[in-house]
Design an enzyme around this catalytic site. Sequence first.
Site, short mmCIF file in Angstrom:
data_model
loop_
_atom_site.label_atom_id
_atom_site.label_comp_id
_atom_site.label_asym_id
_atom_site.label_seq_id
_atom_site.Cartn_x
_atom_site.Cartn_y
_atom_site.Cartn_z
CB SER A 96 9.78 10.50 3.68
OG SER A 96 9.16 11.33 4.62
CE1 TYR A 115 9.64 6.49 7.32
CE2 TYR A 115 9.45 8.87 7.17
CZ TYR A 115 9.15 7.62 6.69
OH TYR A 115 8.35 7.49 5.58
P1 NAD Z 1 2.53 1.14 5.06
O1 NAD Z 1 3.06 0.96 6.45
O2 NAD Z 1 1.07 1.08 4.87
O3 NAD Z 1 3.22 0.09 4.09
C1 NAD Z 1 4.53 -0.37 4.25
C2 NAD Z 1 4.51 -1.87 4.17
O4 NAD Z 1 5.85 -2.37 4.26
C3 NAD Z 1 3.73 -2.51 5.32
O5 NAD Z 1 2.64 -3.27 4.83
C4 NAD Z 1 4.75 -3.39 6.02
O6 NAD Z 1 4.23 -4.62 6.49
C5 NAD Z 1 5.76 -3.62 4.90
N1 NAD Z 1 7.07 -4.04 5.44
C6 NAD Z 1 7.69 -3.59 6.57
N2 NAD Z 1 8.83 -4.26 6.76
C7 NAD Z 1 8.94 -5.14 5.72
C8 NAD Z 1 9.91 -6.11 5.37
N3 NAD Z 1 10.99 -6.33 6.15
N4 NAD Z 1 9.72 -6.85 4.25
C9 NAD Z 1 8.60 -6.65 3.49
N5 NAD Z 1 7.64 -5.77 3.78
C10 NAD Z 1 7.82 -5.01 4.88
O7 NAD Z 1 3.12 2.53 4.54
P2 NAD Z 1 2.73 3.40 3.26
O8 NAD Z 1 2.05 4.60 3.74
O9 NAD Z 1 2.08 2.52 2.24
O10 NAD Z 1 4.19 3.82 2.77
C11 NAD Z 1 4.85 3.18 1.68
C12 NAD Z 1 6.22 3.81 1.52
O11 NAD Z 1 6.08 5.22 1.31
C13 NAD Z 1 7.15 3.68 2.73
O12 NAD Z 1 8.47 3.49 2.28
C14 NAD Z 1 7.03 5.01 3.42
O13 NAD Z 1 8.18 5.31 4.20
C15 NAD Z 1 6.87 5.94 2.23
N6 NAD Z 1 6.20 7.20 2.60
C16 NAD Z 1 4.88 7.20 2.91
C17 NAD Z 1 4.26 8.39 3.25
C18 NAD Z 1 2.79 8.44 3.60
O14 NAD Z 1 2.28 9.53 3.85
N7 NAD Z 1 2.06 7.33 3.60
C19 NAD Z 1 5.00 9.57 3.29
C20 NAD Z 1 6.35 9.53 2.99
C21 NAD Z 1 6.94 8.33 2.61
#
Ligand code: NAD
Length: 330
Positions: free
Chosen positions: A118, A149
Amino acid sequence: MGNELVLVTGAGGFIGGHLVGRLLSEGFRVRATDIKPLERWYQQHPDAENLQSDMSLLDEARKATKGVDIVYNLAADMGGMGFIETHKAACMLSVLISTHVLLAAKENGVKRFFYSSSACVYNGDKQKDENVTALKEEDAYPALPEDGYGWEKLFTERMCRHFREDFGLTTRVARFHNVYGPHGTYAGGREKAPAAICRKVIESKMSGDHTIEIWGNGHQTRSFMYIDDCLKGVRSIMDSNIEYPINLGSDELVSINQLVDMVEDIAGIKLKRCYNLAAPKGVNGRNSDNTLIKKELGWAPDIRLRDGMERTYAWIHDQIVSGKNPDQYN
Ligand code: NAD
């Protein structure tokens, strides 16, 4: 590509759900896992093997990676600023997911491993000014990431590097800058600014109470990447030879006030703005320097913010108007 089996963790979430769809359309066999029960997944693709499974547990990570060629590790306990500023320990506990999925991937002979890092890894001192200098990859050090985070993300980036160097696991790392689009969280406390603003504007319009609460003074600046651009970048980074963490984000900078202007324009309404200066608002300014990804992969976002926001607004509008349970999306 052949008949490779791909594991996507966090597949019940926003980016994971879209990624599973894309990989299936490319002809991969896909195993999709998430800790949430299947009925709460944002998208479920019947052609994938869909499993409810907790990736923070080594045994479950071992089962999930068995027979797998390629891993996209997207699972994390995360959300927008409202969540990460108030759940620092929970965010750091995602290190159990990162550690166990990496270990299991190594044990099971996975060929390639993708990690979604991120922009929150970047040094906070470089993000104090709203008139930003876009962040280059080297700006992550000296380390002063977002508390909680961001530290977990920076640590896991480093762990990916050492698994590659010491254990020979091929790892690829993208630093996502704010991703938005349909099928993302839009209510419940984990939503990010684009979805939150769309929801608030729709709710104000529907209720007739034409006010909107904005977190911070609205001058803070950000860039936002549409989900389709994100997926294209993820696939390109994964198939590349780039071994260091690389920015994956839009460089179209806007202030939060400008984002609200845009959504008001899409909605055809003007709202009275109330600024909540006590609310979490993150750094003052952040943008992605895309020099490296353009040079190495020829990647640049295709979707202008206005176009992506129109699609996102329309989707959230449909969800709210059709009375869908927003708990599905938080
Ligand atoms: P999201 O919260 O929609 O998806 C993450 C998923 O991980 C969730 O469905 C959650 O239930 C699942 N999860 C959490 N703990 C878990 C576990 N112990 N075992 C299995 N599944 C588990 O988030 P997103 O926006 O789809 O983000 C996906 C990835 O991208 C993440 O790693 C996030 O940190 C990273 N990210 C996202 C953004 C953004 O803008 N959306 C920005 C930077 C980084």
